[in-house]
Design an enzyme around this catalytic site. Structure first.
Site, PDB file in Angstrom:
ATOM      1  N   TRP A 134       0.829  -1.216   0.000  1.00 44.05           N
ATOM      2  CA  TRP A 134       0.000   0.000   0.000  1.00 44.05           C
ATOM      3  C   TRP A 134       0.854   1.252   0.000  1.00 44.05           C
ATOM      4  O   TRP A 134       0.548   2.225  -0.694  1.00 44.05           O
ATOM      5  CB  TRP A 134      -0.990  -0.013   1.162  1.00 44.05           C
ATOM      6  CG  TRP A 134      -2.094  -0.990   0.917  1.00 44.05           C
ATOM      7  CD1 TRP A 134      -2.372  -2.110   1.647  1.00 44.05           C
ATOM      8  CD2 TRP A 134      -3.056  -0.969  -0.162  1.00 44.05           C
ATOM      9  NE1 TRP A 134      -3.442  -2.776   1.099  1.00 44.05           N
ATOM     10  CE2 TRP A 134      -3.874  -2.100   0.002  1.00 44.05           C
ATOM     11  CE3 TRP A 134      -3.289  -0.107  -1.229  1.00 44.05           C
ATOM     12  CZ2 TRP A 134      -4.921  -2.394  -0.882  1.00 44.05           C
ATOM     13  CZ3 TRP A 134      -4.329  -0.399  -2.107  1.00 44.05           C
ATOM     14  CH2 TRP A 134      -5.137  -1.526  -1.922  1.00 44.05           C
ATOM     15  N   ASP A 176      -1.318   6.315   6.667  1.00 49.07           N
ATOM     16  CA  ASP A 176      -2.414   5.483   6.171  1.00 49.07           C
ATOM     17  C   ASP A 176      -2.679   4.417   7.235  1.00 49.07           C
ATOM     18  O   ASP A 176      -1.905   3.493   7.409  1.00 49.07           O
ATOM     19  CB  ASP A 176      -2.002   4.836   4.840  1.00 49.07           C
ATOM     20  CG  ASP A 176      -3.066   3.892   4.296  1.00 49.07           C
ATOM     21  OD1 ASP A 176      -4.117   3.712   4.950  1.00 49.07           O
ATOM     22  OD2 ASP A 176      -2.839   3.320   3.202  1.00 49.07           O
ATOM     23  N   LYS A 236     -12.030  -2.031   6.494  1.00 54.91           N
ATOM     24  CA  LYS A 236     -11.134  -3.038   7.057  1.00 54.91           C
ATOM     25  C   LYS A 236     -11.507  -3.295   8.511  1.00 54.91           C
ATOM     26  O   LYS A 236     -11.785  -4.403   8.910  1.00 54.91           O
ATOM     27  CB  LYS A 236      -9.664  -2.600   6.979  1.00 54.91           C
ATOM     28  CG  LYS A 236      -9.210  -2.134   5.609  1.00 54.91           C
ATOM     29  CD  LYS A 236      -9.256  -3.260   4.586  1.00 54.91           C
ATOM     30  CE  LYS A 236      -9.078  -2.788   3.162  1.00 54.91           C
ATOM     31  NZ  LYS A 236      -7.767  -2.277   2.842  1.00 54.91           N
TER      32      LYS A 236
HETATM   33  C1  LIG Z   1      -7.363  -1.468   1.783  1.00 51.98           C
HETATM   34  C2  LIG Z   1      -6.275  -0.500   1.938  1.00 51.98           C
HETATM   35  C3  LIG Z   1      -6.146   0.593   1.062  1.00 51.98           C
HETATM   36  C4  LIG Z   1      -7.091   0.827  -0.103  1.00 51.98           C
HETATM   37  O1  LIG Z   1      -8.342   1.168   0.351  1.00 51.98           O
HETATM   38  P1  LIG Z   1      -9.538   1.523  -0.669  1.00 51.98           P
HETATM   39  O2  LIG Z   1     -10.594   2.049   0.241  1.00 51.98           O
HETATM   40  O3  LIG Z   1      -9.913   0.266  -1.371  1.00 51.98           O
HETATM   41  O4  LIG Z   1      -9.038   2.548  -1.612  1.00 51.98           O
HETATM   42  C5  LIG Z   1      -5.104   1.470   1.293  1.00 51.98           C
HETATM   43  N1  LIG Z   1      -4.246   1.301   2.308  1.00 51.98           N
HETATM   44  C6  LIG Z   1      -4.339   0.259   3.161  1.00 51.98           C
HETATM   45  C7  LIG Z   1      -3.358   0.119   4.275  1.00 51.98           C
HETATM   46  C8  LIG Z   1      -5.365  -0.673   3.001  1.00 51.98           C
HETATM   47  O5  LIG Z   1      -5.464  -1.710   3.847  1.00 51.98           O
END
Ligand SMILES: *Cc1c(COP(=O)(O)O)cnc(C)c1O
Length: 381
Positions: A112, A182, A206
């Site tokens: 990511w 993030d 998540k």
């Molecule tokens: C799932 C995830 C993303 C992407 O998320 P979306 O909502 O599908 O754009 C980005 N960073 C991390 C750490 C993730 O687990």
């Protein structure tokens, strides 16, 4: 063996999906109860006007719950956006890097982070302060391995790399530079000291709800960096000024997000208690991996492995396939690792109940007993 039917009277299996992922049963039950008619309103949240007093209340309660739970003070604004965490890969540099004549630094600990880096490069100068690609993102950098630039516009990190299962335990030291994180896959899983961050973002699907809403927590002074030539929907200031409602927000996703925040506070005792719970669950699986004499091998190194996404391999792919089938027979689903890492990934977010993890643990121990001799490895006692 733990009887999974004790968890609920329904036919639900244990869902180890990385996202969209398992939700707390009380949240689903509440949403079901209110599906046809919100009490006192008489219509469903799916049908509600985003300008109605009922949604005013839902939005306000959601933001209040979030602020209280995480401990967000007056130095930070909170907005709820669409476009997922992926849009933040662009919005962060658009707002914080555009027109700034210094690089943004990035610490890359997994897929990511690497994906976000590509987007940041479209906006401005980026400096890679560390990249774990050489060892397939199985670890975090030691403090002296992080090579920050002199005066970075900000430093970006990923608190939990969902695909590799690598998680920071403490923030890296970045001096005065705003730290941008993030937190998509471990948001609300443990306490976080927001005062250490310039900006935190997390998509909900998540660990915090369903797809459609992304929380962004931003330090107020950083809002001054946004330039007037930004498309207004991509300008954080638009969302702050309009209380997360410049246009139609994803009302149902906001509602679920609020219910999840409330569940963490009321049912799980808040973030510190939630974290103890999560550490204990992860330990159940890591203990099996560590005692398996190499039958199960973790992808992430022990000092940085994730409490959210437990990634591991079996001695060969055929056994991994068989393990996935065996687990499915016990009602344990979505255990296949990401194609880039292979093996098994068990995502055990907040809402995964302890019996689910115990069931998986038992499945691993039984599977090793049945197959270790075949693979020429010892059996777990
Ligand atoms: C799932 C995830 C993303 C992407 O998320 P979306 O909502 O599908 O754009 C980005 N960073 C991390 C750490 C993730 O687990």
């Amino acid at each position: 063996m733990t009887d999974r039917r004790l968890v609920s009277a329904t036919e639900r299996v244990f869902n180890f999906s990385p996202g969209p992922a398992v939700l707390p049963l009380p949240v689903l039950e509440r949403a079901r109860e209110e599906m046809l008619s919100l009490p006192g309103v008489g219509i469903s949240v799916l049908e509600i006007s985003h300008r109605s007093p009922a949604f005013d209340r839902i939005l306000e309660e959601t933001l209040q719950e979030l602020r209280g739970l995480v401990g967000i003070g007056n130095d930070h604004e909170v907005v709820l956006l669409q476009g997922g965490a992926s849009l933040q890969f662009s919005m962060v540099p658009m707002n914080l890097l555009r027109g700034v004549n210094r690089p943004a630094d990035s610490i890359i600990t997994g897929t990511w982070g690497a994906t976000g880096l590509k987007e940041a490069r479209r906006e401005g100068k980026v400096h890679v302060a560390w990249d774990g690609a050489a060892t397939h993102y199985d670890r975090l950098p030691a403090p002296d391995e992080i090579k920050l630039s002199t005066n970075p516009a900000y430093v970006h990190m990923t608190s939990n790399e969902t695909i590799q299962g690598v998680q920071w335990k403490n923030e890296p030291e970045v001096g005065d530079a705003p730290l941008v994180c993030d937190c998509s896959s471990d948001f609300l899983s443990r306490p976080i000291d927001i005062s250490k961050y310039g900006l935190v973002y997390a998509c909900a699907q998540k660990n915090a709800g369903i797809a459609g809403v992304t929380a962004v927590i931003i330090r107020k002074d950083l809002l001054e960096r946004s330039r007037d030539d930004l498309p207004s929907m991509l300008d954080y200031r638009t969302h702050v000024k309009n209380d997360s409602r410049p246009n139609t927000p994803p009302v149902f996703a906001v509602y679920i997000f609020g219910l999840v925040c409330r569940w963490v506070r009321e049912n799980m005792g808040g973030l510190a208690s939630m974290a103890r719970h999560n550490v204990a669950k992860a330990q159940l699986l890591y203990d099996v991996i560590d005692a398996s004499g190499g039958f199960f091998s973790g992808h992430a190194r022990p000092d940085c492995r994730s409490d959210m996404n437990v990634t591991f391999h079996l001695p060969n792919e055929a056994l991994e396939q068989e393990f996935i089938s065996c687990a499915a027979q016990r009602g344990l689903v979505e255990l296949k690792g990401h194609r880039s890492v292979g093996g098994i990934r068990a995502s055990i977010y907040n809402a995964m109940p302890v019996p689910g993890v115990e069931c998986l643990r038992d499945c691993m121990v039984d599977f090793q007993s049945a197959h270790a001799s075949q693979a020429g490895l010892k059996t777990q006692s």
